[in-house]
Design a protein around this motif. Structure first.
Motif, PDB file in Angstrom:
ATOM      1  N   GLU A 225     -19.429 -85.633 -17.058  1.00 28.07           N
ATOM      2  CA  GLU A 225     -20.518 -86.613 -16.979  1.00 28.07           C
ATOM      3  C   GLU A 225     -20.985 -86.781 -15.541  1.00 28.07           C
ATOM      4  N   GLN A 226     -20.046 -86.841 -14.608  1.00 27.99           N
ATOM      5  CA  GLN A 226     -20.408 -86.997 -13.205  1.00 27.99           C
ATOM      6  C   GLN A 226     -21.141 -85.765 -12.676  1.00 27.99           C
ATOM      7  N   VAL A 227     -20.671 -84.579 -13.078  1.00 26.39           N
ATOM      8  CA  VAL A 227     -21.337 -83.346 -12.658  1.00 26.39           C
ATOM      9  C   VAL A 227     -22.752 -83.292 -13.215  1.00 26.39           C
ATOM     10  N   ALA A 228     -22.921 -83.721 -14.475  1.00 25.80           N
ATOM     11  CA  ALA A 228     -24.247 -83.734 -15.101  1.00 25.80           C
ATOM     12  C   ALA A 228     -25.211 -84.624 -14.316  1.00 25.80           C
ATOM     13  N   ILE A 229     -24.715 -85.765 -13.852  1.00 29.96           N
ATOM     14  CA  ILE A 229     -25.548 -86.690 -13.079  1.00 29.96           C
ATOM     15  C   ILE A 229     -25.987 -86.049 -11.766  1.00 29.96           C
ATOM     16  N   LEU A 230     -25.048 -85.405 -11.086  1.00 30.16           N
ATOM     17  CA  LEU A 230     -25.362 -84.799  -9.787  1.00 30.16           C
ATOM     18  C   LEU A 230     -26.284 -83.589  -9.923  1.00 30.16           C
TER      19      LEU A 230
ATOM     20  N   ALA B 276     -35.950 -89.060 -11.486  1.00 29.69           N
ATOM     21  CA  ALA B 276     -35.435 -89.207 -10.120  1.00 29.69           C
ATOM     22  C   ALA B 276     -33.911 -89.092 -10.133  1.00 29.69           C
ATOM     23  N   ARG B 277     -33.360 -88.515  -9.073  1.00 34.02           N
ATOM     24  CA  ARG B 277     -31.898 -88.464  -8.975  1.00 34.02           C
ATOM     25  C   ARG B 277     -31.478 -88.484  -7.512  1.00 34.02           C
TER      26      ARG B 277
ATOM     27  N   ALA C  14     -25.934 -79.154  -2.223  1.00 36.13           N
ATOM     28  CA  ALA C  14     -26.592 -80.343  -2.773  1.00 36.13           C
ATOM     29  C   ALA C  14     -27.070 -80.122  -4.201  1.00 36.13           C
ATOM     30  N   GLY C  15     -26.943 -78.890  -4.705  1.00 37.63           N
ATOM     31  CA  GLY C  15     -27.300 -78.616  -6.093  1.00 37.63           C
ATOM     32  C   GLY C  15     -28.780 -78.630  -6.389  1.00 37.63           C
ATOM     33  N   LEU C  16     -29.614 -78.373  -5.381  1.00 38.97           N
ATOM     34  CA  LEU C  16     -31.058 -78.403  -5.597  1.00 38.97           C
ATOM     35  C   LEU C  16     -31.537 -77.161  -6.336  1.00 38.97           C
TER      36      LEU C  16
ATOM     37  N   ARG D 214     -37.692 -87.693  -5.633  1.00 39.51           N
ATOM     38  CA  ARG D 214     -38.756 -88.342  -6.390  1.00 39.51           C
ATOM     39  C   ARG D 214     -38.932 -87.672  -7.753  1.00 39.51           C
ATOM     40  N   ALA D 215     -39.246 -88.471  -8.757  1.00 42.14           N
ATOM     41  CA  ALA D 215     -39.342 -87.961 -10.128  1.00 42.14           C
ATOM     42  C   ALA D 215     -40.329 -86.809 -10.233  1.00 42.14           C
ATOM     43  N   GLU D 216     -41.417 -86.872  -9.489  1.00 41.96           N
ATOM     44  CA  GLU D 216     -42.454 -85.837  -9.609  1.00 41.96           C
ATOM     45  C   GLU D 216     -42.010 -84.498  -9.019  1.00 41.96           C
TER      46      GLU D 216
END
Length: 225
Positions: free
Chosen positions: A192-197, A80-81, A42-44, A71-73
């Motif tokens: 771009e898609q990888v950056a978003i994820l 947030a993503r 999940a790339g956390l 959540r953004a925080e």
């Protein structure tokens, strides 16, 4: 300027080895295998992993979510993503750990009808004492020179390093994120898609973050032509 040291990317065989060693040697294999898979599938980030809550991965009915809106925080850049919990190995690990929590009465509520009987606002990953991993407030200098405060899960990061070390690898939790991003690019997603994820605001950050060898670049170039 010295090169930036980055965590290595792991091959699928190396990840299987780490999980097998963790399963065999960890005192809490259900939790630790899940922590590793959350970074690889999940790339956390480590701190994002530590701050996940039961309500983030379960619907009130108790069904596993397919998507999680971080959540953004809880994120490094306070943006947030969306992450996805659709990987079969990750979902299996979630089921195993949630069952472990219920069996051992970790963070359980009196209402068994909601969230499988778990308290929704408790952290997903718990220490051996039944509490969330401690967060430490730190400061970092931004590229423009400003200072910013952030939370770091140093205790969980130390756990990641110990798990990899037991498997013969000297690396950190970032090995999971780098492997995740690199795998996505090799699978055909755009930068771009990888950056978003990954939750990167700048594609240049992603480009320097993932591992791409010369052979892969040549293949991508020829495919584009």
């Amino acid at each position: 300027m010295p090169p930036i040291k980055r965590a290595p990317t792991l091959k699928s065989t190396q990840l299987r080895h780490v999980l097998n060693v963790t399963q065999a040697t960890s005192r809490h294999p259900e939790r630790d295998c899940l922590a590793i898979l959350l970074t690889h599938c999940a790339g956390l980030r480590c701190t994002e992993t530590a701050r996940l809550e039961v309500r983030d991965v379960l619907w009130p009915t108790g069904r596993l979510r397919d998507e999680v809106q971080l959540r953004a925080e809880t994120t490094k850049n306070c943006r947030a993503r969306l992450i996805f919990l659709t990987n079969p190995k990750l979902r299996a690990a979630l089921e195993v750990y949630l069952a472990y929590r219920l069996t051992n009465r970790l963070g359980c509520s009196l209402d068994a009808a909601g969230y499988r009987g778990l308290m929704p606002y408790t952290r997903l990953l718990l220490t051996h004492r039944g509490s969330g991993f401690e967060l430490v407030r730190k400061r970092r200098v931004l590229p423009d020179g400003r200072q910013a405060e952030y939370w770091a899960a140093d205790a969980l990061e130390a756990r990641f390093r110990a798990l990899y070390r037991a498997a013969g690898l000297k690396t950190s939790s970032h090995a999971g994120r780098r492997s995740f991003g690199t795998s996505l690019l090799k699978s055909g997603l755009s930068l771009e898609q990888v950056a978003i994820l990954l939750g990167h605001a700048d594609e240049d950050v992603t480009a320097g973050y993932i591992a791409v060898d010369r052979a892969q670049l040549r293949t991508m170039y020829e495919f584009a032509l």
